[in-house]
Design a protein around this motif. Structure first.
Motif, PDB file in Angstrom:
ATOM      1  N   SER A   1      16.590  24.163 -38.191  1.00  0.00           N
ATOM      2  CA  SER A   1      16.203  22.963 -37.439  1.00  0.00           C
ATOM      3  C   SER A   1      16.475  21.706 -38.252  1.00  0.00           C
TER       4      SER A   1
ATOM      5  N   SER B   1      13.699  30.829 -41.670  1.00  0.00           N
ATOM      6  CA  SER B   1      15.050  30.279 -41.579  1.00  0.00           C
ATOM      7  C   SER B   1      15.202  29.358 -40.365  1.00  0.00           C
ATOM      8  N   VAL B   2      14.345  29.549 -39.362  1.00  0.00           N
ATOM      9  CA  VAL B   2      14.385  28.689 -38.173  1.00  0.00           C
ATOM     10  C   VAL B   2      14.054  27.245 -38.554  1.00  0.00           C
TER      11      VAL B   2
ATOM     12  N   GLY C   1      22.165  28.461 -33.836  1.00  0.00           N
ATOM     13  CA  GLY C   1      20.829  29.045 -33.753  1.00  0.00           C
ATOM     14  C   GLY C   1      20.867  30.528 -33.476  1.00  0.00           C
TER      15      GLY C   1
ATOM     16  N   VAL D   1      19.159  33.549 -35.800  1.00  0.00           N
ATOM     17  CA  VAL D   1      18.087  34.439 -35.327  1.00  0.00           C
ATOM     18  C   VAL D   1      18.603  35.773 -34.803  1.00  0.00           C
TER      19      VAL D   1
ATOM     20  N   ILE E   1      17.757  25.064 -31.467  1.00  0.00           N
ATOM     21  CA  ILE E   1      17.371  26.090 -32.454  1.00  0.00           C
ATOM     22  C   ILE E   1      16.030  26.707 -32.068  1.00  0.00           C
ATOM     23  N   ILE E   2      15.090  25.862 -31.676  1.00  0.00           N
ATOM     24  CA  ILE E   2      13.768  26.357 -31.275  1.00  0.00           C
ATOM     25  C   ILE E   2      13.880  27.274 -30.059  1.00  0.00           C
TER      26      ILE E   2
ATOM     27  N   ALA F   1      15.096  30.609 -31.075  1.00  0.00           N
ATOM     28  CA  ALA F   1      14.018  31.353 -31.739  1.00  0.00           C
ATOM     29  C   ALA F   1      13.043  31.919 -30.711  1.00  0.00           C
TER      30      ALA F   1
ATOM     31  N   SER G   1      11.669  35.125 -32.625  1.00  0.00           N
ATOM     32  CA  SER G   1      11.741  35.052 -34.082  1.00  0.00           C
ATOM     33  C   SER G   1      10.808  33.979 -34.623  1.00  0.00           C
ATOM     34  N   SER G   2      10.102  34.329 -35.697  1.00  0.00           N
ATOM     35  CA  SER G   2       9.270  33.357 -36.419  1.00  0.00           C
ATOM     36  C   SER G   2       9.694  33.281 -37.882  1.00  0.00           C
TER      37      SER G   2
END
Length: 282
Positions: free
Chosen positions: A38, A33-34, A141, A145, A20-21, A24, A29-30
């Motif tokens: 996660s 929802s991230v 993920g 994003v 997921i990270i 992002a 993306s920041s």
């Protein structure tokens, strides 16, 4: 380690969080929802590991007697309730992210239970299921994003790498699996065939992965880190081709895990976010 944390296999669950990270970072993306996504993959992956231990308690008594259930630190019933509660929480959080993310989490949760109950013991079917779920973490993920196309490519490579490791893990676990009537690839077709197929997946994943740079998905920073991962995978592939003993399979399994971790580092290094930061510093 607390047995309720240990049964989640937190290192494996954190590997899922990394997908997921990475998505992002690739999307730049920041969005909050991230963080939720996660948490979802950590909880769902942990629940899958717990339910797997619930169904595999007899096999683990032979192959991994120190795990929480066979060691007596958690009862089988408690592990089943714990995993069900975690799946429920993950599904609720997934639905909070939206309909499509929610459906992915619910369907993945059901598939993990079915895998642990039945599919795991079937030749190659169980391997494909786990590899599919690993790749699906990237897609999940990507949906969150807004980078679905890229996530499909990364999910495909995650599938290839995981297939190699799953086959090698079956080679490692062949004694306990045979005692419990499993029909894994090493049991049905032998260790030699299994080693060759695992090597094919490692060669396929490592030798074609530079294409992601030429497709413009990653910057040039991706390549030098990737070369380290390729070296690890090639070493593992040649080791399992040369020797299919259980002890070698254990070493190769660890090498593949290392190779996957370095590959994820290459994904991060080549992402637009880190590339942008480095270019700014220059």
């Amino acid at each position: 380690m607390n047995p309720y944390l240990e049964i989640l296999r937190p290192v494996n669950a954190l590997m899922a969080v990394i997908t997921i990270i990475l998505m992002a970072l690739i999307a730049g993306s920041s969005d909050p929802s991230v963080i939720v996504a996660s948490a979802v993959v950590f909880i769902a992956t942990g629940a899958g590991n717990a339910v797997n231990d619930y169904f595999d308690h007899e096999i683990d008594a032979v192959n991994r007697s120190s795990r929480p259930i066979p060691s007596g630190r958690i009862s089988r019933r408690a592990a089943g309730i714990y995993s069900a509660a975690l799946f429920f929480i993950a599904s609720l959080l997934g639905l909070y992210l939206g309909t499509i993310p929610g459906l992915i989490v619910v369907s993945s949760s059901l598939l993990m239970v079915y895998y642990a109950w039945s599919l795991k013991k079937k030749c190659l079917v169980g391997n494909v299921t786990i590899s599919f779920l690993t790749g699906l973490s990237f897609v999940f993920g990507g949906v969150v994003v807004g980078e679905v196309a890229t996530s499909l490519y990364l999910g495909f490579y995650a599938f290839l790498m995981t297939m190699a490791r799953e086959i090698v893990k079956d080679m490692e676990d062949v004694r306990g699996d045979r005692l419990n009537g499993a029909s894994t690839l090493p049991i049905k077709y032998g260790m030699r065939v299994s080693g060759i197929l695992a090597a094919v997946f490692m060669f396929s994943a490592s030798l074609t992965s530079p294409v992601l740079y030429f497709m413009g998905i990653f910057s040039a920073l991706y390549l030098p880190v990737l070369m380290v991962a390729i070296a690890v995978f090639l070493r593992a592939a040649f080791m399992i081709l040369r020797d299919q003993e259980i002890e070698t399979a254990s070493r190769v399994s660890r090498l593949i895990k290392t190779g996957m971790a370095v590959t994820f580092m290459a994904f991060a290094a080549g992402s637009r976010t880190l590339t942008g930061i480095l270019m700014g510093l220059i």
